[in-house]
Write a protein that holds these residues in place. Structure first.
Motif, short mmCIF file in Angstrom:
data_model
loop_
_atom_site.label_atom_id
_atom_site.label_comp_id
_atom_site.label_asym_id
_atom_site.label_seq_id
_atom_site.Cartn_x
_atom_site.Cartn_y
_atom_site.Cartn_z
N GLY A 145 0.80 -1.21 0.00
CA GLY A 145 0.00 0.00 0.00
C GLY A 145 0.84 1.26 0.00
N GLN A 146 0.20 2.34 -0.45
CA GLN A 146 0.83 3.65 -0.48
C GLN A 146 -0.16 4.65 0.11
OE1 GLN A 146 4.00 4.88 -1.97
NE2 GLN A 146 3.29 6.50 -0.60
N VAL A 147 0.31 5.46 1.04
CA VAL A 147 -0.47 6.58 1.55
C VAL A 147 -0.04 7.81 0.76
CG1 VAL A 147 -1.04 8.00 3.56
CG2 VAL A 147 -0.57 5.55 3.86
N LEU A 148 -1.04 8.60 0.36
CA LEU A 148 -0.77 9.85 -0.35
C LEU A 148 -1.50 10.97 0.37
CD1 LEU A 148 -1.45 7.48 -2.78
CD2 LEU A 148 -0.21 9.24 -4.01
N ALA A 149 -0.98 12.17 0.26
CA ALA A 149 -1.56 13.32 0.95
C ALA A 149 -1.65 14.51 0.00
CB ALA A 149 -0.73 13.69 2.17
#
Length: 153
Positions: A145-149
């Motif tokens: 997974g990747q968290v993006l903001a």
């Protein structure tokens, strides 16, 4: 929409992101959608009066995911899905733009999302094209997974 998204991904060889079982048949899948629509902020995009996409906003990441709290007020895209029959019309981008406006209206300066980072990173790139920047990576079991903001203030 979720069932057709699974079928669409599988037809393209993507069996890892959401698996191969239609979402409505996954144990707890229907209940999860019910929680999304009653405990969070759901938004539905319509095209000619027919649902064409959905977005669910929350005040933070799912407690089931190995993702740290932001340390500030945020809105979190818990779900973004579009009807694949309308792919390419910008429905997902319009829903994400709506999420930005909802965060602003709430006086919240941070919008985050997590997504599947496998398959060459196409989904991560989609969020980047929509103004998000990668922050943290994570593993949920074997699911990358990747968290993006995105700052919205």
């Amino acid at each position: 929409m979720l069932d057709s998204a699974v079928a669409w991904m599988n037809a393209r060889g993507n069996t890892e992101q959401w698996g191969t079982t239609p979402y409505s048949r996954i144990p707890g899948g229907t209940e999860r959608v019910e929680r999304y629509t009653t405990l969070n902020q759901p938004y539905v995009a319509e095209l000619d009066g027919v649902p064409a996409g959905a977005l669910v906003l929350d005040s933070g990441p799912s407690p089931q995911m190995p993702i740290a709290a932001a340390g500030e007020p945020e809105r979190y895209v818990r779900l973004l899905v579009t009807d694949r029959r309308h792919a390419g019309l910008g429905i997902g981008a319009a829903l994400l733009a709506h999420a930005v406006e909802e965060a602003r209206r709430a006086g919240v300066g941070l919008l985050r999302v997590d997504c599947w980072a496998g398959g060459g990173g196409g989904l991560v790139a989609y969020y980047e094209r929509n103004g998000f920047e990668p922050t943290d990576t994570f593993l949920s079991g074997t699911w990358p997974g990747q968290v993006l903001a995105r700052r919205v203030d």
